[in-house]
Scaffold this motif. Structure first.
Motif, PDB file in Angstrom:
ATOM      1  N   ASN A 122       0.050 -10.126  -7.055  1.00  0.00           N
ATOM      2  CA  ASN A 122      -1.449 -10.236  -6.548  1.00  0.00           C
ATOM      3  C   ASN A 122      -1.844  -9.614  -5.358  1.00  0.00           C
ATOM      4  N   VAL A 123      -2.299  -8.233  -5.763  1.00  0.00           N
ATOM      5  CA  VAL A 123      -2.799  -7.374  -4.664  1.00  0.00           C
ATOM      6  C   VAL A 123      -4.228  -6.888  -4.856  1.00  0.00           C
ATOM      7  N   ASP A 124      -4.562  -6.266  -3.671  1.00  0.00           N
ATOM      8  CA  ASP A 124      -6.184  -6.101  -3.534  1.00  0.00           C
ATOM      9  C   ASP A 124      -6.055  -4.317  -3.748  1.00  0.00           C
ATOM     10  N   ASN A 182      -8.033  -2.270  -4.764  1.00  0.00           N
ATOM     11  CA  ASN A 182      -9.519  -1.663  -4.124  1.00  0.00           C
ATOM     12  C   ASN A 182      -9.404  -1.288  -2.725  1.00  0.00           C
ATOM     13  N   ARG A 183      -8.805  -2.615  -1.879  1.00  0.00           N
ATOM     14  CA  ARG A 183      -8.629  -2.346  -0.502  1.00  0.00           C
ATOM     15  C   ARG A 183      -7.749  -1.406  -0.121  1.00  0.00           C
ATOM     16  N   PRO A 240      -9.150   0.821 -10.194  1.00  0.00           N
ATOM     17  CA  PRO A 240      -8.256  -0.076  -9.536  1.00  0.00           C
ATOM     18  C   PRO A 240      -7.578  -0.893 -10.495  1.00  0.00           C
ATOM     19  N   ARG A 241      -8.219  -1.515 -11.362  1.00  0.00           N
ATOM     20  CA  ARG A 241      -7.584  -2.589 -12.304  1.00  0.00           C
ATOM     21  C   ARG A 241      -6.766  -1.745 -13.352  1.00  0.00           C
ATOM     22  N   LYS A 264      -3.425  -1.452 -11.200  1.00  0.00           N
ATOM     23  CA  LYS A 264      -2.801  -2.647 -10.906  1.00  0.00           C
ATOM     24  C   LYS A 264      -2.030  -2.773 -12.109  1.00  0.00           C
ATOM     25  N   THR A 299       0.700  -1.222  -0.080  1.00  0.00           N
ATOM     26  CA  THR A 299      -0.085   0.028  -0.100  1.00  0.00           C
ATOM     27  C   THR A 299       1.001   1.148  -0.067  1.00  0.00           C
TER      28      THR A 299
END
Length: 268
Positions: free
Chosen positions: A57-59, A61-62, A45-46, A49, A24
């Motif tokens: 492999n990360v989120d 949006n979070r 978000p996409r 990324k 983050t």
């Protein structure tokens, strides 16, 4: 299109950013290169990324939610446009004057941010700031210094005076001593110097004889900065026993007046 942005050491010592995971924090830096000259970027978000973490492999949006929660960014919507504003952008970045103007709508009523009504987030056209912008090394409102050294903790002068007074051997004129103490620009290092010097002064002959009547008042000692005096601690300060007939045992001749036998022993 990615742009060049500023980053300074203070970013890494931000205690609020430290609450976030490594990815983050890296996302936050990467977002600056994706943001336009006003510190805005589309909330996609996409796309972020693919631009910043194509092999991880990360989120996203979070991670964006976490940055928003701590006040480093603000996610907002104007009409059909979902966007992100980096908070206090103009305090930390100097976008090039030739960068294209933002095409992303400004977030209305962003209290405390660089997007307040009438507040520009970049330098005036064809002008250059006198100083480079500070890096985004802060929370939503205050700058963290570039230096990684923490600010010194506040000194409790009254408490430290009590410690000094307990050590000072002549308890006279306490009020004046407190006033002299209050004038000092006290730091932890200065206190150590004073205490160390006081320990040496207490061994001086003038301080130890006649029940200490020649010891200066504490106020005099402090006002005169006597801790800066060059003091040699007496080396001959060991108490010697008086001469006694019980001394010199090793030098006595214990065979005097005795007759030596054949076996090497002695007898009267």
């Amino acid at each position: 299109m990615a742009r060049s942005r500023n980053i300074k050491p203070g970013f890494f010592s931000n205690e609020h950013l430290a609450e976030l995971d490594f990815a983050t924090r890296l996302l936050f830096i990467g977002m600056w290169t994706e943001a336009d000259r006003e510190g805005r970027l589309e909330d996609r978000p996409r796309r972020l990324k693919m631009a910043l973490f194509p092999a991880d492999n990360v989120d996203i949006n979070r991670m964006l939610d976490d940055l928003d929660h701590l006040g480093f960014i603000k996610r907002y919507t104007v009409g059909d446009v979902k966007a992100i504003q980096v908070i206090n952008w103009s305090k930390h970045q100097n976008p090039h004057v030739k960068e294209a103007k933002s095409t992303i709508p400004e977030m209305p009523d962003l209290e405390g941010s660089s997007c307040e009504s009438g507040a520009s987030t970049v330098q005036a056209p064809d002008s250059h700031g006198s100083f480079p912008a500070d890096s985004l090394s802060l929370d939503s409102g205050f700058l963290i210094p570039d230096s990684l050294n923490p600010s010194p903790a506040p000194v409790d002068s009254a408490e430290l005076f009590a410690r000094f007074w307990k050590l000072y051997p002549r308890k006279v004129g306490k009020d004046k001593a407190e006033k002299a103490w209050a004038k000092l620009k006290l730091t932890a290092d200065l206190l150590d110097t004073i205490v160390t010097a006081l320990a040496k002064h207490r061994q001086l002959p003038g301080w130890t004889k006649d029940n200490g009547q020649f010891i200066p008042h504490a106020a005099t000692w402090l006002n005169g900065k006597r801790w800066e005096d060059e003091v040699e601690t007496p080396t001959d300060n060991v108490h010697h026993l008086p001469n006694s007939r019980h001394h010199g045992f090793a030098d006595r001749d214990y065979t005097a007046g005795l007759t030596r036998r054949e076996d090497g022993t002695y007898a009267l």
